[in-house]
Enzyme design. Sequence first.
Site, PDB file in Angstrom:
ATOM      1  N   GLY A  72      36.092  34.861  41.481  1.00  0.00           N
ATOM      2  CA  GLY A  72      37.202  34.209  42.182  1.00  0.00           C
ATOM      3  C   GLY A  72      38.417  33.948  41.327  1.00  0.00           C
ATOM      4  N   CYS A 127      40.981  41.771  45.941  1.00  0.00           N
ATOM      5  CA  CYS A 127      39.898  40.904  45.476  1.00  0.00           C
ATOM      6  C   CYS A 127      39.153  40.335  46.679  1.00  0.00           C
ATOM      7  CB  CYS A 127      40.435  39.761  44.628  1.00  0.00           C
ATOM      8  SG  CYS A 127      39.094  38.705  44.043  1.00  0.00           S
TER       9      CYS A 127
END
Length: 309
Positions: A72, A127
Amino acid sequence: MSDLGVTLCGVALKNPVIPASGTFGFGREFDELYDISVLGAVCTKGLTLEPRAGNPTPRIAESRGVILNAVGLQNPGVEHFIAHDLNWLKNKTRVIANVAGREIGDYAKMCARLDGLVDFIELNISCPNVKCGGMSLGVRPEDVENVTRVAKNALKRTPLLVKLSPNVESIAENARAAERGGADGLSLVNTFTGMTIDIERRRPVLANNTGGVSGAGIKPLAVRMVYEASHAVRIPVVGMGGITCAEDALEFMMAGATAVQVGTQNFTDALACPKIVAGLERWCASHGVEKLESVIGSAVLNGQRSLKC
Ligand SMILES: Cc1cc2nc3c(=O)[nH]c(=O)nc-3n(C[C@H](O)[C@H](O)[C@H](O)COP(=O)(O)O)c2cc1C
């Protein structure tokens, strides 16, 4: 000695081997093990405007042939990178700054800040592990084109690589969308969204439930996508996904990649990248290849003129 040099968006690299974003930090730990100036370039961990702590743990899990991560975008922020790592890294080799944002304006700010300071900017619009921004801007072709254009408009000097998500309907469409938006090159693939379950607890292993799948097991998926993307555009492509050795890197180059990135394998073998550089040298010597650049895009399809993609 064969010539391993490649030219990416007009910038000369001494060889095509680049550690992938998020698997090499900013290079310092690896430089204790070997001189990282042997690498063609280094791609930084994904940088954001502000420091980020990343997702709760566990955020890395192993599965056969692959890993899943939901780190993350943990990073110290772009200003910390500029103050502490950039000059050190630039004295070693070419620098690719991987950048991410919460919203489209963040990408423009990151590009404007890093313009002229690094050799390339790699726009991470792929992502899968962050809630806003991240992959949500990298799925629909119109979003890919839009964020690319906004980033490109903020740049005057540094070439822009757009990192594509494999979690899309058509990689060729998205490659063309980034090219239309003004990308100087593409990089692919980022991780595939996946899940693994702890059968005793009957819960996903990752605290985030899902994570990005990377490592040796994704290589054939990535090679196919690099082939499709590189044949859909005129700009150069940096290929990655499951590369563990020089022969894997050559597959990506023959599929159309100008350079390659090595990610998860850095965790298995911290010396993976220099071994791949040495392996490319050996392969060129044993195959009478004087210039490694000559293998780029050299794979020819069997019995048909194009992939149905
Ligand atoms: C732990 C981890 C962290 C990653 N962080 C980033 C990141 O910050 N930005 C990015 O664009 N890609 C990131 N990636 C994706 C890799 O750069 C690469 O695209 C992907 O892992 C496929 O290559 P591989 O199979 O060689 O690992 C990360 C991958 C891993 C395993």
